[in-house]
Design a protein around this motif. Structure first.
Motif, PDB file in Angstrom:
ATOM      1  N   ARG A  49      -4.511   1.609  -6.699  1.00 44.51           N
ATOM      2  CA  ARG A  49      -4.570   2.426  -7.921  1.00 44.51           C
ATOM      3  C   ARG A  49      -5.969   3.010  -8.122  1.00 44.51           C
ATOM      4  O   ARG A  49      -6.125   4.180  -8.465  1.00 44.51           O
ATOM      5  CB  ARG A  49      -4.164   1.563  -9.116  1.00 44.51           C
ATOM      6  CG  ARG A  49      -4.010   2.352 -10.422  1.00 44.51           C
ATOM      7  CD  ARG A  49      -3.457   1.468 -11.530  1.00 44.51           C
ATOM      8  NE  ARG A  49      -2.196   0.840 -11.143  1.00 44.51           N
ATOM      9  CZ  ARG A  49      -2.009  -0.459 -10.996  1.00 44.51           C
ATOM     10  NH1 ARG A  49      -3.004  -1.313 -11.221  1.00 44.51           N
ATOM     11  NH2 ARG A  49      -0.828  -0.934 -10.640  1.00 44.51           N
TER      12      ARG A  49
ATOM     13  N   GLU B  20       2.053   3.815  -4.812  1.00 42.02           N
ATOM     14  CA  GLU B  20       1.082   2.731  -4.686  1.00 42.02           C
ATOM     15  C   GLU B  20       1.669   1.602  -3.855  1.00 42.02           C
ATOM     16  O   GLU B  20       0.983   1.006  -3.015  1.00 42.02           O
ATOM     17  CB  GLU B  20       0.710   2.199  -6.071  1.00 42.02           C
ATOM     18  CG  GLU B  20      -0.099   3.152  -6.925  1.00 42.02           C
ATOM     19  CD  GLU B  20      -0.395   2.563  -8.293  1.00 42.02           C
ATOM     20  OE1 GLU B  20      -0.005   1.400  -8.536  1.00 42.02           O
ATOM     21  OE2 GLU B  20      -1.007   3.259  -9.118  1.00 42.02           O
TER      22      GLU B  20
ATOM     23  N   ARG C 194      -1.682  -3.802  -5.419  1.00 40.79           N
ATOM     24  CA  ARG C 194      -1.648  -2.433  -5.944  1.00 40.79           C
ATOM     25  C   ARG C 194      -2.930  -2.039  -6.672  1.00 40.79           C
ATOM     26  O   ARG C 194      -3.221  -0.847  -6.779  1.00 40.79           O
ATOM     27  CB  ARG C 194      -0.464  -2.267  -6.904  1.00 40.79           C
ATOM     28  CG  ARG C 194       0.887  -2.323  -6.216  1.00 40.79           C
ATOM     29  CD  ARG C 194       1.974  -1.836  -7.145  1.00 40.79           C
ATOM     30  NE  ARG C 194       3.281  -1.858  -6.515  1.00 40.79           N
ATOM     31  CZ  ARG C 194       4.324  -1.170  -6.957  1.00 40.79           C
ATOM     32  NH1 ARG C 194       4.196  -0.416  -8.027  1.00 40.79           N
ATOM     33  NH2 ARG C 194       5.487  -1.239  -6.331  1.00 40.79           N
ATOM     34  N   THR C 195      -3.696  -3.017  -7.161  1.00 41.01           N
ATOM     35  CA  THR C 195      -4.878  -2.680  -7.960  1.00 41.01           C
ATOM     36  C   THR C 195      -5.901  -1.855  -7.190  1.00 41.01           C
ATOM     37  O   THR C 195      -6.337  -0.798  -7.679  1.00 41.01           O
ATOM     38  CB  THR C 195      -5.532  -3.953  -8.522  1.00 41.01           C
ATOM     39  OG1 THR C 195      -4.576  -4.640  -9.337  1.00 41.01           O
ATOM     40  CG2 THR C 195      -6.753  -3.613  -9.355  1.00 41.01           C
TER      41      THR C 195
END
Length: 221
Positions: free
Chosen positions: A47, A32, A43-44
């Motif tokens: 993900r 990620e 990163r959200t």
């Protein structure tokens, strides 16, 4: 659309494109963090994109290790080209039976071939693999069966990825694929559906290095 959803969609499309174009080959492990850094995002959304790609079967996620790009499965190429041949042969027969449809199809195929030559000259495998899939898709759509068109559309991404992998393995195939496509267009123009069926069978198996019955990969008996 929220910023988070928009960012996730962007990451999803970009990473999927890299998978389909073989820029991210099967068996590669990515994280990620590296994708977030490369795409300038947190990163959200990465993900979320990874979860979506895993659900579609393109990735396998391993907590704290990263995401594995799922390789082309054993036997997948054989299954995909067998399904493609059945659909394309049926569509070709329907298309060549109507003069106006055949004429329009040939014109579209020739235009696609011009684009293929341009992509090959530029060495753009990602664009070329998409045009390759579009070439065959034109024939399926010309057959006029919406159920077969929908089925074939579902194969397009697998077909594109397989072609990109084949070209990554052997870039010299670009010219031979274009030559094959020109021959297929000639057969459509001639109204030779049986000839098209036989030629597309050989074409697909050679591109994906699958031996023809009674031969080896190298062509020996």
């Amino acid at each position: 659309m929220s910023k988070l959803h928009s960012a996730s969609e962007h990451v999803y499309r970009e990473v999927k494109e890299r998978i389909l174009s073989a820029d991210l080959p099967g068996g590669e492990l990515i994280s990620e963090g590296e994708i977030a850094t490369a795409m300038g995002t947190s990163r959200t959304p990465v993900r979320e994109a990874f979860l979506r790609l895993e659900a579609e079967g393109w990735m396998r996620l391993y907590p704290k290790r990263g995401a594995l790009i799922v390789p082309v499965a054993d036997g997948e190429a054989e299954h995909v080209i067998s399904a493609r041949r059945l659909v394309e042969a049926d569509a070709a027969r329907a298309a060549v039976a109507v003069a106006a449809v055949r004429s329009g199809l040939v014109q579209a195929l020739r235009a696609n071939l011009d684009d293929q030559r341009a992509a090959a000259a530029a060495g753009d495998v990602a664009v070329f693999s998409g045009l390759d899939a579009d070439f065959h898709g034109l024939i399926v759509r010309a057959g006029g069966n919406p159920l077969l068109v929908a089925f074939y559309t579902g194969l397009r991404e697998r077909q594109r990825r397989m072609t990109a992998h084949s070209l990554a393995r052997d870039p010299l195939q670009l010219s031979s694929i274009i030559d094959d496509h020109a021959r297929l267009a000639d057969l459509i123009e001639a109204g030779d559906a049986d000839g098209y069926d036989a030629a597309v069978h050989v074409h697909m198996r050679q591109v994906h290095r699958l031996a023809l019955p009674g031969t080896t990969i190298g062509g020996g008996r």
